[in-house]
Motif scaffolding. Structure first.
Motif, PDB file in Angstrom:
ATOM      1  N   ILE A  71       0.838  -1.207   0.000  1.00 51.17           N
ATOM      2  CA  ILE A  71       0.000   0.000   0.000  1.00 51.17           C
ATOM      3  C   ILE A  71       0.867   1.250   0.000  1.00 51.17           C
ATOM      4  O   ILE A  71       0.593   2.209  -0.727  1.00 51.17           O
ATOM      5  CB  ILE A  71      -0.965  -0.026   1.202  1.00 51.17           C
ATOM      6  CG1 ILE A  71      -2.026  -1.113   0.987  1.00 51.17           C
ATOM      7  CG2 ILE A  71      -1.628   1.328   1.412  1.00 51.17           C
ATOM      8  CD1 ILE A  71      -2.896  -1.372   2.186  1.00 51.17           C
ATOM      9  N   VAL A  72       1.927   1.257   0.790  1.00 54.49           N
ATOM     10  CA  VAL A  72       2.832   2.409   0.820  1.00 54.49           C
ATOM     11  C   VAL A  72       3.465   2.620  -0.551  1.00 54.49           C
ATOM     12  O   VAL A  72       3.560   3.754  -1.041  1.00 54.49           O
ATOM     13  CB  VAL A  72       3.910   2.219   1.914  1.00 54.49           C
ATOM     14  CG1 VAL A  72       5.029   3.232   1.778  1.00 54.49           C
ATOM     15  CG2 VAL A  72       3.281   2.299   3.293  1.00 54.49           C
ATOM     16  N   VAL A  73       3.882   1.547  -1.195  1.00 55.00           N
ATOM     17  CA  VAL A  73       4.491   1.662  -2.528  1.00 55.00           C
ATOM     18  C   VAL A  73       3.482   2.214  -3.532  1.00 55.00           C
ATOM     19  O   VAL A  73       3.805   3.081  -4.341  1.00 55.00           O
ATOM     20  CB  VAL A  73       5.052   0.299  -2.987  1.00 55.00           C
ATOM     21  CG1 VAL A  73       5.403   0.312  -4.458  1.00 55.00           C
ATOM     22  CG2 VAL A  73       6.267  -0.075  -2.159  1.00 55.00           C
ATOM     23  N   LEU A  74       2.236   1.743  -3.475  1.00 57.47           N
ATOM     24  CA  LEU A  74       1.213   2.242  -4.392  1.00 57.47           C
ATOM     25  C   LEU A  74       0.915   3.718  -4.152  1.00 57.47           C
ATOM     26  O   LEU A  74       0.726   4.479  -5.111  1.00 57.47           O
ATOM     27  CB  LEU A  74      -0.062   1.414  -4.264  1.00 57.47           C
ATOM     28  CG  LEU A  74      -0.011   0.028  -4.877  1.00 57.47           C
ATOM     29  CD1 LEU A  74      -1.290  -0.745  -4.551  1.00 57.47           C
ATOM     30  CD2 LEU A  74       0.172   0.115  -6.376  1.00 57.47           C
ATOM     31  N   VAL A  75       0.870   4.135  -2.901  1.00 58.95           N
ATOM     32  CA  VAL A  75       0.626   5.550  -2.601  1.00 58.95           C
ATOM     33  C   VAL A  75       1.780   6.402  -3.123  1.00 58.95           C
ATOM     34  O   VAL A  75       1.557   7.447  -3.745  1.00 58.95           O
ATOM     35  CB  VAL A  75       0.420   5.753  -1.082  1.00 58.95           C
ATOM     36  CG1 VAL A  75       0.486   7.217  -0.705  1.00 58.95           C
ATOM     37  CG2 VAL A  75      -0.909   5.157  -0.650  1.00 58.95           C
ATOM     38  N   LEU A  76       3.013   5.973  -2.883  1.00 56.47           N
ATOM     39  CA  LEU A  76       4.160   6.727  -3.382  1.00 56.47           C
ATOM     40  C   LEU A  76       4.176   6.780  -4.905  1.00 56.47           C
ATOM     41  O   LEU A  76       4.487   7.815  -5.500  1.00 56.47           O
ATOM     42  CB  LEU A  76       5.462   6.120  -2.863  1.00 56.47           C
ATOM     43  CG  LEU A  76       5.714   6.282  -1.364  1.00 56.47           C
ATOM     44  CD1 LEU A  76       6.969   5.530  -0.960  1.00 56.47           C
ATOM     45  CD2 LEU A  76       5.820   7.745  -0.998  1.00 56.47           C
ATOM     46  N   PHE A  77       3.824   5.674  -5.548  1.00 55.12           N
ATOM     47  CA  PHE A  77       3.758   5.642  -7.006  1.00 55.12           C
ATOM     48  C   PHE A  77       2.684   6.609  -7.514  1.00 55.12           C
ATOM     49  O   PHE A  77       2.899   7.333  -8.483  1.00 55.12           O
ATOM     50  CB  PHE A  77       3.472   4.212  -7.484  1.00 55.12           C
ATOM     51  CG  PHE A  77       3.375   4.076  -8.964  1.00 55.12           C
ATOM     52  CD1 PHE A  77       4.495   4.172  -9.760  1.00 55.12           C
ATOM     53  CD2 PHE A  77       2.139   3.864  -9.571  1.00 55.12           C
ATOM     54  CE1 PHE A  77       4.403   4.040 -11.139  1.00 55.12           C
ATOM     55  CE2 PHE A  77       2.043   3.738 -10.938  1.00 55.12           C
ATOM     56  CZ  PHE A  77       3.168   3.832 -11.727  1.00 55.12           C
ATOM     57  N   GLY A  78       1.534   6.631  -6.844  1.00 58.63           N
ATOM     58  CA  GLY A  78       0.464   7.547  -7.242  1.00 58.63           C
ATOM     59  C   GLY A  78       0.850   9.001  -7.076  1.00 58.63           C
ATOM     60  O   GLY A  78       0.547   9.839  -7.925  1.00 58.63           O
ATOM     61  N   ILE A  79       1.539   9.312  -5.981  1.00 56.12           N
ATOM     62  CA  ILE A  79       1.980  10.684  -5.760  1.00 56.12           C
ATOM     63  C   ILE A  79       2.982  11.094  -6.834  1.00 56.12           C
ATOM     64  O   ILE A  79       2.910  12.194  -7.382  1.00 56.12           O
ATOM     65  CB  ILE A  79       2.586  10.831  -4.352  1.00 56.12           C
ATOM     66  CG1 ILE A  79       1.484  10.728  -3.296  1.00 56.12           C
ATOM     67  CG2 ILE A  79       3.342  12.137  -4.201  1.00 56.12           C
ATOM     68  CD1 ILE A  79       1.993  10.635  -1.883  1.00 56.12           C
ATOM     69  N   ARG A  80       3.889  10.193  -7.146  1.00 53.86           N
ATOM     70  CA  ARG A  80       4.901  10.507  -8.167  1.00 53.86           C
ATOM     71  C   ARG A  80       4.261  10.716  -9.535  1.00 53.86           C
ATOM     72  O   ARG A  80       4.610  11.630 -10.273  1.00 53.86           O
ATOM     73  CB  ARG A  80       5.931   9.390  -8.219  1.00 53.86           C
ATOM     74  CG  ARG A  80       7.031   9.670  -9.191  1.00 53.86           C
ATOM     75  CD  ARG A  80       8.054   8.573  -9.192  1.00 53.86           C
ATOM     76  NE  ARG A  80       8.843   8.676 -10.398  1.00 53.86           N
ATOM     77  CZ  ARG A  80      10.143   8.783 -10.397  1.00 53.86           C
ATOM     78  NH1 ARG A  80      10.788   8.770  -9.265  1.00 53.86           N
ATOM     79  NH2 ARG A  80      10.805   8.866 -11.518  1.00 53.86           N
ATOM     80  N   ARG A  81       3.292   9.857  -9.883  1.00 51.40           N
ATOM     81  CA  ARG A  81       2.598  10.020 -11.164  1.00 51.40           C
ATOM     82  C   ARG A  81       1.827  11.326 -11.203  1.00 51.40           C
ATOM     83  O   ARG A  81       1.785  12.011 -12.233  1.00 51.40           O
ATOM     84  CB  ARG A  81       1.623   8.858 -11.392  1.00 51.40           C
ATOM     85  CG  ARG A  81       2.213   7.556 -11.801  1.00 51.40           C
ATOM     86  CD  ARG A  81       2.682   7.587 -13.238  1.00 51.40           C
ATOM     87  NE  ARG A  81       1.627   7.778 -14.183  1.00 51.40           N
ATOM     88  CZ  ARG A  81       1.203   6.887 -15.036  1.00 51.40           C
ATOM     89  NH1 ARG A  81       1.736   5.703 -15.045  1.00 51.40           N
ATOM     90  NH2 ARG A  81       0.262   7.178 -15.886  1.00 51.40           N
ATOM     91  N   GLY A  82       1.209  11.688 -10.089  1.00 55.12           N
ATOM     92  CA  GLY A  82       0.477  12.947 -10.036  1.00 55.12           C
ATOM     93  C   GLY A  82       1.376  14.149 -10.206  1.00 55.12           C
ATOM     94  O   GLY A  82       1.016  15.119 -10.877  1.00 55.12           O
ATOM     95  N   MET A  83       2.556  14.090  -9.606  1.00 54.00           N
ATOM     96  CA  MET A  83       3.491  15.209  -9.735  1.00 54.00           C
ATOM     97  C   MET A  83       3.995  15.331 -11.164  1.00 54.00           C
ATOM     98  O   MET A  83       4.106  16.442 -11.680  1.00 54.00           O
ATOM     99  CB  MET A  83       4.667  15.036  -8.770  1.00 54.00           C
ATOM    100  CG  MET A  83       4.287  15.264  -7.330  1.00 54.00           C
ATOM    101  SD  MET A  83       5.618  15.275  -6.111  1.00 54.00           S
ATOM    102  CE  MET A  83       6.917  14.359  -6.820  1.00 54.00           C
ATOM    103  N   THR A  84       4.289  14.220 -11.820  1.00 52.74           N
ATOM    104  CA  THR A  84       4.795  14.304 -13.196  1.00 52.74           C
ATOM    105  C   THR A  84       3.713  14.780 -14.151  1.00 52.74           C
ATOM    106  O   THR A  84       4.008  15.514 -15.088  1.00 52.74           O
ATOM    107  CB  THR A  84       5.360  12.960 -13.669  1.00 52.74           C
ATOM    108  OG1 THR A  84       4.362  11.952 -13.538  1.00 52.74           O
ATOM    109  CG2 THR A  84       6.588  12.576 -12.879  1.00 52.74           C
ATOM    110  N   SER A  85       2.454  14.386 -13.917  1.00 50.22           N
ATOM    111  CA  SER A  85       1.398  14.855 -14.810  1.00 50.22           C
ATOM    112  C   SER A  85       1.142  16.344 -14.611  1.00 50.22           C
ATOM    113  O   SER A  85       0.851  17.059 -15.573  1.00 50.22           O
ATOM    114  CB  SER A  85       0.111  14.055 -14.598  1.00 50.22           C
ATOM    115  OG  SER A  85      -0.420  14.303 -13.317  1.00 50.22           O
ATOM    116  N   ASN A  86       1.252  16.858 -13.378  1.00 56.65           N
ATOM    117  CA  ASN A  86       1.098  18.290 -13.147  1.00 56.65           C
ATOM    118  C   ASN A  86       2.208  19.077 -13.817  1.00 56.65           C
ATOM    119  O   ASN A  86       1.957  20.147 -14.385  1.00 56.65           O
ATOM    120  CB  ASN A  86       1.083  18.591 -11.645  1.00 56.65           C
ATOM    121  CG  ASN A  86      -0.203  18.164 -10.985  1.00 56.65           C
ATOM    122  OD1 ASN A  86      -1.203  17.963 -11.652  1.00 56.65           O
ATOM    123  ND2 ASN A  86      -0.163  18.037  -9.674  1.00 56.65           N
ATOM    124  N   VAL A  87       3.414  18.569 -13.769  1.00 57.85           N
ATOM    125  CA  VAL A  87       4.543  19.250 -14.416  1.00 57.85           C
ATOM    126  C   VAL A  87       4.329  19.280 -15.924  1.00 57.85           C
ATOM    127  O   VAL A  87       4.571  20.302 -16.576  1.00 57.85           O
ATOM    128  CB  VAL A  87       5.875  18.560 -14.045  1.00 57.85           C
ATOM    129  CG1 VAL A  87       7.020  19.064 -14.899  1.00 57.85           C
ATOM    130  CG2 VAL A  87       6.172  18.761 -12.573  1.00 57.85           C
TER     131      VAL A  87
END
Length: 143
Positions: A58-74
């Motif tokens: 779950i922690v890995v999935l949350v971190l992956f989701g946060i990272r994907r969200g940051m790259t899409s915002n950029v």
């Protein structure tokens, strides 16, 4: 980077475990009537391994989701800045531009073009001129 952190965490967990670590003995369960009971009995027997792994997943999935969200915002911010740069280049070739003309040239929605033009006005790059028909025209500041 994430893989290295996982390796460090695994090494730390193995070092923290007492020597001669053995899993606890399984409890005696009544015979399972169906597959669901067998699953729950298995989870009860191996919960000390399954639940930490589940938490880690779950922690890995949350971190992956946060990272994907940051790259899409950029990426969205870069696209928005590129469109604003295209508008400024277009303004240098034309004297007055409307939101409809920008939308046609950039192949975007008229409301998105109007929002970009308003943002350029707030940044101080463009000036807005209202015409008698209520249509706003924009020109470069200083011209």
């Amino acid at each position: 980077m994430l893989l290295a952190a996982f390796h460090r965490l695994t090494a730390l967990a193995l070092a923290a475990a007492p020597r001669g670590f053995r899993p606890r003995q399984h409890k005696a369960h009544p015979p399972a009537d169906d597959q669901a009971h067998q699953l729950w009995y298995w989870l009860d027997d191996h919960g000390d391994i399954v639940f930490p792994l589940l938490g880690l997943a779950i922690v890995v999935l949350v971190l992956f989701g946060i990272r994907r969200g940051m790259t899409s915002n950029v990426a969205e911010l870069h696209q928005k800045q590129d469109r604003k740069d295209e508008i400024v280049r277009m303004m240098r070739s034309k004297l007055l531009v409307t939101a409809e003309a920008v939308a046609g040239d950039l192949r975007i929605d008229r409301f998105a073009a109007s929002a970009l033009l308003d943002e350029l006005v707030r940044e101080g790059k463009l000036l807005e001129q209202k015409s008698s028909g209520g249509i706003a025209s924009y020109r470069l500041k200083g011209l």
